[in-house]
Design an enzyme around this catalytic site. Structure first.
Site, mmCIF file in Angstrom:
data_model
loop_
_atom_site.group_PDB
_atom_site.id
_atom_site.type_symbol
_atom_site.label_atom_id
_atom_site.label_comp_id
_atom_site.label_asym_id
_atom_site.label_seq_id
_atom_site.Cartn_x
_atom_site.Cartn_y
_atom_site.Cartn_z
ATOM 1 N N SER A 116 49.900 24.863 30.753
ATOM 2 C CA SER A 116 49.497 25.322 29.428
ATOM 3 C C SER A 116 49.513 24.201 28.390
ATOM 4 O O SER A 116 50.224 23.200 28.532
ATOM 5 C CB SER A 116 50.429 26.442 28.959
ATOM 6 O OG SER A 116 50.418 27.500 29.879
HETATM 7 N N1 SAM Z 1 53.953 28.125 33.227
HETATM 8 C C1 SAM Z 1 53.066 27.246 33.946
HETATM 9 C C2 SAM Z 1 53.356 25.796 33.718
HETATM 10 O O1 SAM Z 1 54.260 25.490 32.939
HETATM 11 O O2 SAM Z 1 52.686 24.977 34.345
HETATM 12 C C3 SAM Z 1 51.621 27.537 33.684
HETATM 13 C C4 SAM Z 1 51.221 28.795 34.288
HETATM 14 S S1 SAM Z 1 49.536 29.016 34.654
HETATM 15 C C5 SAM Z 1 48.839 29.200 33.094
HETATM 16 C C6 SAM Z 1 49.688 30.687 35.283
HETATM 17 C C7 SAM Z 1 50.367 30.761 36.616
HETATM 18 O O3 SAM Z 1 50.638 32.129 36.900
HETATM 19 C C8 SAM Z 1 49.504 30.246 37.755
HETATM 20 O O4 SAM Z 1 50.171 29.255 38.460
HETATM 21 C C9 SAM Z 1 49.286 31.485 38.609
HETATM 22 O O5 SAM Z 1 49.165 31.232 39.987
HETATM 23 C C10 SAM Z 1 50.510 32.297 38.279
HETATM 24 N N2 SAM Z 1 50.390 33.726 38.575
HETATM 25 C C11 SAM Z 1 49.307 34.526 38.445
HETATM 26 N N3 SAM Z 1 49.591 35.778 38.823
HETATM 27 C C12 SAM Z 1 50.902 35.786 39.201
HETATM 28 C C13 SAM Z 1 51.777 36.793 39.702
HETATM 29 N N4 SAM Z 1 51.366 38.056 39.889
HETATM 30 N N5 SAM Z 1 53.047 36.430 39.981
HETATM 31 C C14 SAM Z 1 53.474 35.160 39.806
HETATM 32 N N6 SAM Z 1 52.681 34.167 39.352
HETATM 33 C C15 SAM Z 1 51.408 34.472 39.049
#
Ligand code: SAM
Length: 274
Positions: A116
């Site tokens: 992000s």
């Molecule tokens: N917080 C992260 C960072 O600091 O890099 C950025 C997160 S990215 C915007 C969103 C993440 O949520 C992705 O890696 C995605 O695979 C994960 N995600 C999506 N659906 C999810 C779920 N149901 N459970 C866990 N993770 C999930």
């Protein structure tokens, strides 16, 4: 641009103090975790003593990032600012993007996902109003950067990522950097992680179609969750959900954001998996 406030919207933040229909939980959803989760990294010194120190590489870029992108946009929590001044964001982005690690934007991290925008990390973290020793659940580990910011603030972090290679990579990096206060799990974060509940705060870093009931159930009364809610592909509402002492929720819309979607079977059928 995927997971953040689009630059043109950044200063056109809509603050609305009303509950949103989108935030209403789906009463049919279960509140228990599925069993197919795997702990990849386990906190063995939860709390302030589990946080590492970092070397000063790219110090100047990091200080500039915090001053211009975070402080000047109104984040004032000194613990958040200190964590963002210390955690080496460049370690969390792919090697060929390191020179852009401190830029004012999200960056791709592979598997169609993103780390992000720094401002969004700072804003969401400040919104949680954390104190050292709190236990915080993060949904969407991604690169591990948000978890590292939380860990550097001296809170105990439980972070869940659905995409196995990302979960493994982030867990290995957080371990290598010396965090002893972060538990990293591979699994579907829609269900939270009941084994370590209740949580003092929950942060969801992918866009949900509604606030997952298991997350509300795992939040302590009186505490806060920050979560983007809305359709994938355009902007969503970043919601602050507060659980009242009688188990109800109050919801406030903080701003428009653009996150990648929360996947998995229970997210209103959205994206149906990874
Ligand atoms: N917080 C992260 C960072 O600091 O890099 C950025 C997160 S990215 C915007 C969103 C993440 O949520 C992705 O890696 C995605 O695979 C994960 N995600 C999506 N659906 C999810 C779920 N149901 N459970 C866990 N993770 C999930």
């Amino acid at each position: 641009m995927k997971d953040t406030v689009r630059s043109t919207l950044l200063f056109a933040i809509v603050i609305a103090f009303s509950a949103l229909a989108l935030a209403q939980p789906d009463a049919a959803s279960p509140t228990t975790s599925p069993t197919d989760t795997q702990v990849l990294l386990r906190a063995d010194a939860p709390g302030p003593e589990g946080r590492p120190t970092f070397d000063a590489a790219r110090e100047e870029e990091r200080q500039r990032m915090v001053e211009r992108q975070i402080e000047q946009r109104g984040v004032t929590d000194e613990a958040v600012l200190a964590a963002m001044r210390s955690v080496p964001r460049h370690a969390f982005v792919p090697a060929d993007l390191r020179d852009r690690a401190y830029a004012d934007s999200p960056l791709p991290i592979g598997h169609g996902q993103t780390i992000s925008q720094p401002y969004i990390v700072g804003f969401m973290t400040e919104t949680l109003e954390l104190a050292p020793g709190d236990r915080v659940l993060e949904i969407g580990t991604g690169s591990g950067y948000q978890a590292a910011i939380l860990g550097a603030m001296g809170v105990e972090v439980v972070t869940i990522e659905i995409i196995r290679p990302l979960a493994e990579q982030a867990a290995a990096l957080l371990d290598k950097l010396g965090f002893d206060n972060i538990t990293a799990i591979q699994g579907d974060g829609y269900y939270g992680y009941e084994e370590l509940a209740p949580y003092d705060a929950i942060i969801v870093t992918a866009a949900a179609q509604h606030v997952p009931p298991p997350l509300i159930a795992q939040l302590k009364p009186g505490q806060r969750m920050v979560i983007p809610v809305g359709r994938a592909g355009w902007t969503q509402n970043l919601l602050l959900v507060t659980k009242t002492d009688d188990g109800q929720t109050r919801t406030r819309n903080l701003m428009s954001v653009a996150f990648v979607p929360l996947t998995g079977e229970r997210n209103g059928g959205q994206n149906g998996g990874r």
